[in-house]
Design an enzyme around this catalytic site. Structure first.
Site, PDB file in Angstrom:
ATOM      1  N   LYS A  44       1.253  -1.108   0.032  1.00  0.00           N
ATOM      2  CA  LYS A  44       0.071   0.006   0.424  1.00  0.00           C
ATOM      3  C   LYS A  44       0.616   1.489   0.141  1.00  0.00           C
ATOM      4  O   LYS A  44       2.221   1.040   0.268  1.00  0.00           O
ATOM      5  CB  LYS A  44      -0.852  -0.177   1.354  1.00  0.00           C
ATOM      6  CG  LYS A  44      -1.721   0.808   1.499  1.00  0.00           C
ATOM      7  CD  LYS A  44      -3.370   0.169   0.482  1.00  0.00           C
ATOM      8  CE  LYS A  44      -4.167   0.746   0.461  1.00  0.00           C
ATOM      9  NZ  LYS A  44      -5.786   0.177   0.340  1.00  0.00           N
TER      10      LYS A  44
HETATM   11  N1  GLU Z   1      -7.169   0.020  -3.048  1.00  0.00           N
HETATM   12  C1  GLU Z   1      -8.231  -0.991  -2.758  1.00  0.00           C
HETATM   13  C2  GLU Z   1      -8.115  -2.074  -1.726  1.00  0.00           C
HETATM   14  O1  GLU Z   1      -7.564  -1.517  -0.963  1.00  0.00           O
HETATM   15  C3  GLU Z   1      -7.337  -2.153  -4.736  1.00  0.00           C
HETATM   16  C4  GLU Z   1      -6.264  -2.757  -4.664  1.00  0.00           C
HETATM   17  C5  GLU Z   1      -6.045  -2.615  -5.604  1.00  0.00           C
HETATM   18  O2  GLU Z   1      -7.005  -3.451  -6.983  1.00  0.00           O
HETATM   19  O3  GLU Z   1      -4.141  -3.448  -6.298  1.00  0.00           O
HETATM   20  O4  GLU Z   1      -8.416  -3.212  -2.218  1.00  0.00           O
END
Ligand code: GLU
Length: 434
Positions: free
Chosen positions: A124
């Site tokens: 993240k």
């Molecule tokens: N931000 C989204 C999540 O928390 C998607 C992450 C992604 O598609 O890599 O799942």
């Protein structure tokens, strides 16, 4: 502390940033890991792996503002675990972003990706910034400089960012372009959630909301809850809450209350969801919507409803408001919306919580489809994408439901059992090297 297998858990030597801050998301995540540990069997000797992100990068992001001054922002990219594949997870732009928050979000991505069995680890990123205060040009410069700074870590087979809170297809297009310019070749697979004309996937924007709806339908079937006429309350009306609300309304449910950063609205007959979506598109939030009454923010959690969908930020359902919740089903569209104490209160009240790590996994599932399509340069139809998404979500949810029944645990612990076994089994098979 000792694990069920008796192996010592060497938590004594943790650096300060890894200590549980019990009120924050990282502390919440560590409590969730402690709860799953007794169910990990021999794999419990690897559990410390889950309590320490593999890599943390903190970057300074300087940009020139439109008025000529230089502003500095703090950015992060955390790779929590790479045992099952490259890092995968979104990038968040928000004024409250902290390192420990990004650590927790990266760890939840590891669990989520393993829960739906897509071949990724968890990662993240984020920048502590209020993007609403930036011009388009400033936002572009911020995104490009951040992308260059985290260029050490990201890449189509290393770590693949995606949208999260306050980031979207345009931000992904700038990230893709910046990375591509730096490596000297167009690399569409470095990010997902791109515009469709730039190697994005049909259905990606709606995917998280569609996944929320899919697990909601499955849980309703299993618990005998009728969606036709069911009352739904939604916190957050962006990509996740807005789409989930639309799909529930299409299935006959009534969206009676909606809250976001601009206000809280209520309509006992159910709001006109397409009209509210159009209002949010032009006005930036639900505040001022003519088709509903204004409600006091603190009354939102106690609204009479069958289904509650927290789809905004973490730490929203706490010990202070969990007791007021009347819903039978809570579907976590957001990451980490429920604290551990609140989770226990809901469990004791008989409220079924569909946890974030499965409920909002639809987004990353279609991100996986996007990445596969980019690699093969062959693009699928929206129907095919939605059908595959629904199948993956249904199968994953059924497996988790069965584990919950077998061990008589919550769906959150069951999801952690399934996911952590997959992660730690991969860890064990790979072994330690060098
Ligand atoms: N931000 C989204 C999540 O928390 C998607 C992450 C992604 O598609 O890599 O799942």
């Amino acid at each position: 502390m000792s694990s069920p297998t008796g192996a010592a858990s060497p938590t004594h030597s943790l650096p300060s940033y890894l200590q549980a801050d019990h009120l924050g998301p990282w502390g919440n995540y560590l409590q969730q890991v402690d709860r799953v540990t007794p169910y990990l069997g021999n794999l419990a000797r690897w559990v410390e792996t889950l309590k320490r992100p593999k890599r943390i990068l903190i970057v300074d992001v300087p940009i020139e503002l439109d008025n000529g001054t230089i502003a500095h922002y703090e950015g992060y990219r955390v790779q929590h675990n790479l045992s099952r594949g490259p890092g995968k997870g979104g990038v968040r732009f928000h004024q409250d972003v902290t390192l420990s928050e990004v650590m927790a979000l990266s760890a939840w991505m590891s669990v989520k990706n393993a829960a739906v069995n897509v071949p990724y680890g968890g990662a993240k990123g984020g920048i502590r910034v209020d993007p609403k205060k930036l011009s388009m040009g400033e936002l572009e410069r911020l995104t490009r400089r951040y992308t260059s700074e985290i260029g050490l870590l990201i890449g189509p087979s290393k770590d693949i960012p995606a949208p999260d809170v306050n980031t979207n297809g345009q931000v992904m297009a700038w990230m893709m372009d910046t990375y591509s310019m730096n490596v000297g070749a167009t690399a569409t697979g470095v990010v997902t959630g791109k515009p469709v004309d730039l190697g994005g996937s049909l259905g990606r924007v709606e995917a998280t909301g569609r996944g929320v709806f899919t697990v909601g339908v499955e849980a309703a079937k299993l618990t005998g809850l009728h969606l036709d006429g069911a009352r739904v309350a939604v916190q957050g009306f962006g990509n996740v809450g807005g789409i989930a609300a639309k799909l529930f309304a299409e299935a006959g449910a009534k969206v009676v209350a909606v809250q976001d950063h601009t206000g809280t609205i209520f309509n006992s007959k159910g709001v006109d969801v397409p009209a509210l979506l159009a209002h949010v598109k032009t006005r930036g939030g639900v505040g001022g919507f003519a088709g509903a009454d204004v409600m006091k923010a603190e009354e939102f959690w106690g609204v009479d409803c069958e289904i509650l969908i927290p789809a905004a930020l973490e730490g929203q359902i706490t010990k202070d408001n969990a007791g007021q919740i009347k819903a039978k089903l809570v579907i976590e569209g957001a990451n980490g919306p429920t604290t551990t104490e609140a989770d226990d209160i809901l469990h004791d009240k008989g409220v079924l919580v569909l946890p974030d790590v499965i409920a909002n996994a639809g987004g990353v599932t279609v991100s996986y489809f996007e990445w596969v399509q980019d690699f093969s340069s062959f693009f699928w139809s929206e129907d095919e994408i939605n059908a595959r998404l629904v199948r993956i979500m249904q199968e994953a949810f059924a497996g988790i439901w069965q584990v919950a029944q077998e061990h008589k645990v919550s769906l959150r612990t069951a999801t952690f059992i399934v996911a952590c076994q997959r992660i730690l089994h991969a860890r064990e098979m790979r072994g330690l090297y060098p």
